[in-house]
Design a protein around this motif. Structure first.
Motif, PDB file in Angstrom:
ATOM      1  N   THR A  18      42.746  39.846  41.221  1.00 47.73           N
ATOM      2  CA  THR A  18      43.508  40.885  41.228  1.00 47.73           C
ATOM      3  C   THR A  18      44.755  41.038  41.560  1.00 47.73           C
ATOM      4  N   ASN A  69      48.214  41.847  39.023  1.00 51.53           N
ATOM      5  CA  ASN A  69      48.634  43.169  39.282  1.00 51.53           C
ATOM      6  C   ASN A  69      50.112  43.329  38.776  1.00 51.53           C
ATOM      7  N   ASP A 126      36.992  34.300  44.967  1.00 48.65           N
ATOM      8  CA  ASP A 126      36.794  35.669  44.627  1.00 48.65           C
ATOM      9  C   ASP A 126      35.352  35.909  44.878  1.00 48.65           C
ATOM     10  N   THR A 151      40.936  41.394  49.171  1.00 44.05           N
ATOM     11  CA  THR A 151      41.299  41.674  47.736  1.00 44.05           C
ATOM     12  C   THR A 151      41.103  40.259  46.856  1.00 44.05           C
ATOM     13  N   GLU A 197      43.900  42.980  30.185  1.00 45.12           N
ATOM     14  CA  GLU A 197      44.160  42.677  31.982  1.00 45.12           C
ATOM     15  C   GLU A 197      44.997  41.535  32.266  1.00 45.12           C
TER      16      GLU A 197
END
Length: 392
Positions: A226, A230, A211, A222, A185
């Motif tokens: 993330t 991105n 978060d 958001t 990720e």
């Protein structure tokens, strides 16, 4: 007579040869020959420390011995031991020269994944073992190891029995499956530096708390994780290191680990998740506002006195945060970095520098050209200071 004499001598020689062979066979039965499978004489730890090809793993084991299985005594453990070439492969994959700079909790996840309780001298296809880390490794049909996701698969290069277990040398670092998903990720992105770097562990905790608040808003906000991971954006992130948070928490030279932990926790408790969400947002710039270049990140040449950049901090959907640059080491000498300062809450007046420059909030310590950090989804500056947004 001569023929009979020769025949007797030949028979005598043949009998002596047969007797000699018999004696040698008996001697082998009595254990005089070397044992084809000698008893092990070294512990798992001694095997680890006896070969310079395992020095990288030995270094990590020494650093974290108190947190890992004791392989020096009688308790039996099996160690899947990566050689030094395996560590070099990991350095190249992560683009990290010093693996000890990785966050301690993540290092321990990986190290403990290499230990199995008990002695496993024979490894067969289909075998599954629960590691000290808690997740399983499985042996493939071809004898390779199935774990987090090494490609190509991990090979067992050699196996050695120890007095307190067994050692299987492997050509790759074994990665726990859940941690491998985490690496995929964040690999190569701004988030890799933040969430894997040991010098940013407090910032990672701040983002995690922020978060938690973002996720409680039912998709209205958001999560910063993330945003920073991105691959489809190009942003600039100003990252405070642990040293900055230590200063904010009141940590001083001489504080022991327990005192430091208490002070840092006190700092964390002073802010809600909502407040941390706004603070982190004020460290993110998604557009440098410069139509003359072909990117949206802040280049080092754009850090000129008076330059302003809007941050991701918003109020009621409207941009409310911005960073003002001051670059003049003759007026404000470089302290913790390169002499480029950022004001985040609008209390610096460049028209009246003598009275307000003391309110500069952060100095850039390492721009990308000095830090060597080049994420694929933007640019990361390491700063000494926290960019608190302006009050409404």
């Amino acid at each position: 007579m001569e023929k009979r004499f020769l025949l007797k001598e030949n028979i005598k020689t043949l009998v002596l040869a047969v007797v000699a062979v018999g004696v040698m066979a008996l001697a082998g039965c009595n254990g005089d020959d070397p044992d084809p499978d000698p008893e092990p004489t070294q512990t798992v730890l001694e095997i680890l420390e006896s070969n310079t090809e395992y020095s990288d793993f030995a270094e990590f084991y020494e650093l974290y011995a108190d947190e890992l299985p004791d392989i020096s005594g009688e308790t039996e453990f099996t160690l899947f031991l990566p050689n030094n070439a395996a560590f070099q492969t990991l350095r190249e994959t992560l683009s990290v020269d010093d693996l000890t700079a990785i966050k301690e909790s993540e290092i321990l996840k990986v190290l403990s994944f290499h230990f199995i309780s008990g002695t496993k001298t024979e490894i067969s296809a289909g075998d599954a073992f629960t590691t000290d880390q808690g997740e399983n490794i499985t042996i493939n049909s071809d004898g390779t190891i199935k774990e987090g996701g090494s490609n190509p698969a991990v090979e067992i290069l050699s196996s050695t029995e120890a007095t307190n277990g067994a050692v299987h040398v492997v050509n790759r670092i074994l990665i726990p499956p859940t941690f491998f998903a985490f690496i995929v990720e964040h690999l190569g992105k701004i988030s890799q530096t933040i969430f894997l770097g040991g010098e940013f562990s407090i910032l990672a905790d701040v983002i995690a708390k922020a978060d938690t608040y973002a996720e409680s808003t039912q998709g209205q906000l958001t999560p910063h994780t993330t945003t920073l991971s991105n691959a489809d954006v190009s942003l600039t992130f100003f990252a405070p290191s642990n040293a900055t948070f230590y200063a904010a928490a009141g940590v001083v030279d001489g504080d022991n680990a327990a005192t430091i932990a208490t002070k840092v926790q006190g700092f964390m408790d002073n802010y809600s998740g909502q407040q941390f969400y706004g603070i982190v947002a004020n460290h993110i710039v998604t557009d440098d506002g410069n139509p003359d270049d072909d990117n949206t990140i802040i280049n080092e040449t754009e850090l000129e006195t008076g330059a302003t950049f809007p941050t991701a901090f918003t109020v009621d959907g409207e941009n409310f945060g911005s960073l003002l640059v001051f670059n003049n080491t003759e007026v404000v000498p470089a302290d913790n970095g390169i002499g480029v300062y950022l004001d985040s809450n609008g209390d610096v007046d460049l028209q009246n520098p003598g009275e307000t420059l003391g309110n500069l909030d952060a100095e850039i310590v390492f721009p990308p050209s000095l830090s060597g950090i080049a994420p694929s989804n933007g640019s990361l500056y390491i700063i000494a200071g926290i960019l608190v947004p302006p009050s409404e």
